[in-house]
Design a protein around this motif. Structure first.
Motif, PDB file in Angstrom:
ATOM      1  N   UNK A 113      51.514  53.219 -63.086  1.00 51.45           N
ATOM      2  CA  UNK A 113      52.321  52.038 -63.434  1.00 51.45           C
ATOM      3  C   UNK A 113      52.501  51.144 -62.204  1.00 51.45           C
ATOM      4  N   UNK A 114      52.827  51.728 -61.076  1.00 51.14           N
ATOM      5  CA  UNK A 114      53.044  50.934 -59.859  1.00 51.14           C
ATOM      6  C   UNK A 114      51.764  50.260 -59.376  1.00 51.14           C
ATOM      7  N   UNK A 115      50.607  50.796 -59.767  1.00 51.99           N
ATOM      8  CA  UNK A 115      49.328  50.209 -59.352  1.00 51.99           C
ATOM      9  C   UNK A 115      49.099  48.825 -59.964  1.00 51.99           C
ATOM     10  N   UNK A 116      49.896  48.447 -60.945  1.00 56.22           N
ATOM     11  CA  UNK A 116      49.742  47.131 -61.581  1.00 56.22           C
ATOM     12  C   UNK A 116      50.254  45.998 -60.698  1.00 56.22           C
ATOM     13  N   UNK A 117      50.979  46.332 -59.651  1.00 58.90           N
ATOM     14  CA  UNK A 117      51.508  45.326 -58.730  1.00 58.90           C
ATOM     15  C   UNK A 117      50.375  44.462 -58.180  1.00 58.90           C
ATOM     16  N   UNK A 118      50.525  43.156 -58.319  1.00 60.10           N
ATOM     17  CA  UNK A 118      49.551  42.218 -57.764  1.00 60.10           C
ATOM     18  C   UNK A 118      48.285  42.041 -58.587  1.00 60.10           C
ATOM     19  N   UNK A 119      48.189  42.690 -59.739  1.00 60.04           N
ATOM     20  CA  UNK A 119      46.957  42.628 -60.529  1.00 60.04           C
ATOM     21  C   UNK A 119      47.074  41.793 -61.804  1.00 60.04           C
ATOM     22  N   UNK A 120      48.289  41.406 -62.173  1.00 58.37           N
ATOM     23  CA  UNK A 120      48.482  40.718 -63.447  1.00 58.37           C
ATOM     24  C   UNK A 120      49.205  39.391 -63.212  1.00 58.37           C
ATOM     25  N   UNK A 121      48.603  38.288 -63.643  1.00 59.36           N
ATOM     26  CA  UNK A 121      49.247  36.985 -63.472  1.00 59.36           C
ATOM     27  C   UNK A 121      50.626  36.958 -64.130  1.00 59.36           C
ATOM     28  N   UNK A 147      56.849  41.612 -59.664  1.00 61.53           N
ATOM     29  CA  UNK A 147      57.377  42.818 -59.018  1.00 61.53           C
ATOM     30  C   UNK A 147      57.330  43.999 -59.981  1.00 61.53           C
ATOM     31  N   UNK A 148      57.003  45.180 -59.434  1.00 55.30           N
ATOM     32  CA  UNK A 148      57.060  46.431 -60.188  1.00 55.30           C
ATOM     33  C   UNK A 148      57.755  47.446 -59.303  1.00 55.30           C
ATOM     34  N   UNK A 149      58.799  48.068 -59.817  1.00 53.52           N
ATOM     35  CA  UNK A 149      59.508  49.097 -59.067  1.00 53.52           C
ATOM     36  C   UNK A 149      59.937  50.190 -60.025  1.00 53.52           C
ATOM     37  N   UNK A 150      60.165  51.378 -59.492  1.00 55.87           N
ATOM     38  CA  UNK A 150      60.642  52.470 -60.325  1.00 55.87           C
ATOM     39  C   UNK A 150      59.984  53.776 -59.968  1.00 55.87           C
ATOM     40  N   UNK A 151      60.198  54.766 -60.826  1.00 58.72           N
ATOM     41  CA  UNK A 151      59.642  56.088 -60.618  1.00 58.72           C
ATOM     42  C   UNK A 151      60.490  57.138 -61.307  1.00 58.72           C
ATOM     43  N   UNK A 152      60.490  58.334 -60.724  1.00 57.56           N
ATOM     44  CA  UNK A 152      61.185  59.481 -61.299  1.00 57.56           C
ATOM     45  C   UNK A 152      62.699  59.322 -61.173  1.00 57.56           C
TER      46      UNK A 152
END
Length: 103
Positions: free
Chosen positions: A23-31, A35-40
């Motif tokens: 999920x975090x790998x989507x950062x910077x890849x989608x117009x 921001x993407x943050x989060x986790x366990x």
């Protein structure tokens, strides 16, 4: 700005790191996705989800186009078999929640 919230319970909590990385790998890849943050989850309880994420989008159209974006689809295919249940919610962000750099 729109906050796209995602909550997930996994079939096996040992997959948490892998799912979070995807999920975090989507950062910077989608117009339109800024921001993407989060986790366990750091607290465990009877109503706690295994993973949670906040994605910040420019507007509602950005959220809608993200759903069909190839990068999102690829991540979805990789993690869907690991997810027992998932919930999402899209909320407008107010100035109260925006960082001073975004105001």
């Amino acid at each position: 700005m729109i906050a796209h919230l995602i909550l997930m319970n996994l079939n096996d909590s040992e997959d948490s790191t892998y799912v979070a990385e995807q999920v975090l790998s989507l950062t910077g890849k989608i117009p339109g996705l800024s921001e993407v943050t989060g986790g366990t989850s750091v607290i465990s309880g009877s109503t706690t989800w295994n993973l949670g994420f906040i994605m910040v989008f420019e507007n509602e159209n950005s959220v809608l186009s993200y759903q069909a974006h190839p990068e999102h689809v690829t991540v979805g295919v990789a993690i869907k078999p690991l997810i027992k249940e998932m919930a999402t919610c899209d909320l407008p962000l107010t100035d109260l929640f925006l960082s001073s750099a975004e105001k």
